[in-house]
Design a protein around this motif. Sequence first.
Motif, PDB file in Angstrom:
ATOM      1  N   HIS A 288       2.840  -0.076   3.605  1.00  0.00           N
ATOM      2  CA  HIS A 288       2.530  -1.345   4.256  1.00  0.00           C
ATOM      3  C   HIS A 288       2.820  -2.483   3.291  1.00  0.00           C
ATOM      4  O   HIS A 288       2.405  -2.446   2.144  1.00  0.00           O
ATOM      5  CB  HIS A 288       1.056  -1.394   4.658  1.00  0.00           C
TER       6      HIS A 288
ATOM      7  N   GLU B 223       0.882  -1.171   0.000  1.00  0.00           N
ATOM      8  CA  GLU B 223       0.000   0.000   0.000  1.00  0.00           C
ATOM      9  C   GLU B 223       0.914   1.214   0.000  1.00  0.00           C
ATOM     10  O   GLU B 223       1.692   1.403   0.922  1.00  0.00           O
ATOM     11  CB  GLU B 223      -0.881   0.004   1.249  1.00  0.00           C
TER      12      GLU B 223
ATOM     13  N   GLU C  75       0.914  -7.878   7.974  1.00  0.00           N
ATOM     14  CA  GLU C  75       1.106  -6.569   7.375  1.00  0.00           C
ATOM     15  C   GLU C  75       2.300  -5.903   8.052  1.00  0.00           C
ATOM     16  O   GLU C  75       2.230  -5.552   9.224  1.00  0.00           O
ATOM     17  CB  GLU C  75      -0.180  -5.759   7.583  1.00  0.00           C
TER      18      GLU C  75
HETATM   19 MG    MG Z   1      -3.600  -2.086   5.332  1.00  0.00          MG
END
Ligand code: MG
Length: 730
Positions: free
Chosen positions: A346, A219, A476
């Motif tokens: 992330h 991300e 994550e």
């Molecule tokens: Mg996330």
Amino acid sequence: MSSLRYLALQEMASENKKVAHYGGKRITSMFASNVFTGRAMREYLSDEAYKSLMNSAKSGTKIDRKMADQIAAGMKAWAEERGVTHFTHWFQPLTGTTAEKHDSFFTIKSDGTAIEIFDGDALIQQEPDASSFPNGGIRATFEARGYTAWDPSSPAFIMEAANGKTLCIPTIFIAYNGESLDYKAPLLKSIAALDKAAVDVCHYFDKNVTKVTTTLGWEQEYFVIDETLANARPDLVMCGRTLVGHSPAKGQQLEDHYFGSIPDRVYEFMQDFEQESYKLGIPLRTRHNEVAPGQFECAPIFEECNIAVDHNSLLMDVMNKVAKRHKLKVLLHEKPFAGVNGSGKHNNWSLATDTGVNLLAPGKTPRTNLMFLTFFVNAIKAVHDHADLLRAAIASANNDHRLGANEAPPAIISVYVGKYLTEVLDEIETRVKDKFSEQDEVILKLDIHKQIPELLMDNTDRNRTSPFAFTGNKFEFRAVGSSANCGSPMTVLNTIMAQSLKNFKRDVDALIEKGEKKEVALMHVLRDYITNSKKIRFEGDNYSDAWAEEAKKRGLNNFKTTPEALDAFVTDAAKKVFFDNNIYSERELDARHEILLEDYVKKVQIEARILGYMATNHILPAAINYQNVLAENVRGLKDLGLGEGSYKAQLNILKVVSGHIQEINDNVEAMIEARKKANNVEDMHKRAAMYCNDVKTFFEKIRYHADKLELLVEDKLWPLPKYRELLYLR
Ligand code: MG
Ligand code: ADP
């Protein structure tokens, strides 16, 4: 005369911005149109060449010269039909950006006639004149040249820029003795190591598994600001972040930006870079505003790790290029603005089998749930055993502004698993006794199975402050910096996971050899791993001071700066785990350590220079001009014979301004001295520490006074675009 800032503000208002939108086009109609996909291969390659390329992409085996000639010819035909004239080996050196050197297909034959060729040799291997890429001494001592070698597991693509089209061949960058000089070579090795170790462990549960793929979904957070305004600030141009600037009256305290509607100008930019990304096969899926004003995020559908890493590097490149068309500037820096949230990337990470199972997703049956638990617990154990390596993998001068400051996530690596899985782990820990029977094992497995499905659905059970969080079917890794190459954290994560799984298999097999039933052996080892890795698990608020204290008690490290964090790369434990998994030799690690330290020094050095320059050439002159205005005013009032009361305030302001000028001047001088001292130190480790502890400390001091001046000096005289202009004007 107007200041550069005023001119920039005027120009910005009059700019003719590019409009971009999808124009009714469907994404599927453009997706991967610039990628040499399996479909394109089918069309342009012989059966034999196609099979050999597919096979090599899957298994990582070498392609022979003859076949390479055929493949190159097919690629060339495909590319030329699309208007391509040049090709390049595209690679990811340790500078953190991508590199390319273009060659034309065009050449002259011995008889003088012109021809366009692209043969197997050109496809497989190139020698960029790359002696200026960082190499930590490897190439200096061994061989002056490095070379790029084709990575068939990542498809070739066409890069369009400024009306030109180039065929890009993804490659790894290595020295002649095989030592790696980039992010990709070790990444590929780590993917292979994890594949092997994971398949072995899968065989306890399912003999049909023959391949385990690492998956990554990143991300990407970023800031977008007006390019003309950015160009009026030397710090943004040279360092990608602001070194001075007072926070605006309206900061992110209102939190009205997050998930708010996307401003039109940025929205057009997004649509434009999305379309460019789709053509390159980057499967972007989400876009939204982020917490800070001017901050946004995009994320793709996850992919195989190697491809995902390439795609992220490509995306960053595409964003920078496309932004220019919109007279915007993308800031990928981890901390472009003080006092506003920084940006991260992330890294969502998981493992998938060739039988279609996500190994970090709880299963549908008690047996598959035990498989899930095995991989889940091993991931926690891996982070526990090598937390410092993960921290080192994300260390950079930029990321220190997030990890080392009071911002998410902290520099302390811990794992968040959520309430339900904590209960599951606790249950295994207490219920698996040494005389644990198969019967107990079945009951426990069923119990756990009953608990697990509900936790999956529970999206609220999340902790946004954790650097490494389990999010239902993946981990994550949130501490990765926004400008980082994902290859570094992924290489470490894959390697330590591979090691943990190897240890796990060794321990389980040892129990089985002693006569223990397989499932009981599995439960025993899992229990031990849960107990032994407990200290890395943390469910609370990672920002709190209480956690810093607690972590210290637990013996978890809190490396706030890059130079100390990087030391983890050269410990005996690190050398062993990388060597045992065939990722880095000891020399490669030493070289990498040195490269990263040098990179740190250079970044801080550049910032120090730019800050000194801005203070001396921009800020002090503006302040002195204002001083003159005040002095003249005071003198005039005095001359008129008006009493002291009429210019008391002005005199006061004048004194304050003068004080800040003096402070800035003194601190800049002291900073230059500190830099000189550091530059004279040969040892890179010591030099980095000096830049960190002696040079950088002046940044805050200078900034403090500069920001005070920004509030005092007449607006018209202030030369640098202000935060409110950078963050709110579009
Ligand atoms: Mg996330
Ligand atoms: P959020 O974390 O914001 O709730 P999602 O859970 O939908 O969003 O996914 C975030 C990212 O994680 C996306 O890039 C997605 O593709 C990726 N992701 C989802 N599943 C996996 C997986 N099995 N392996 C790797 N990445 C994944």
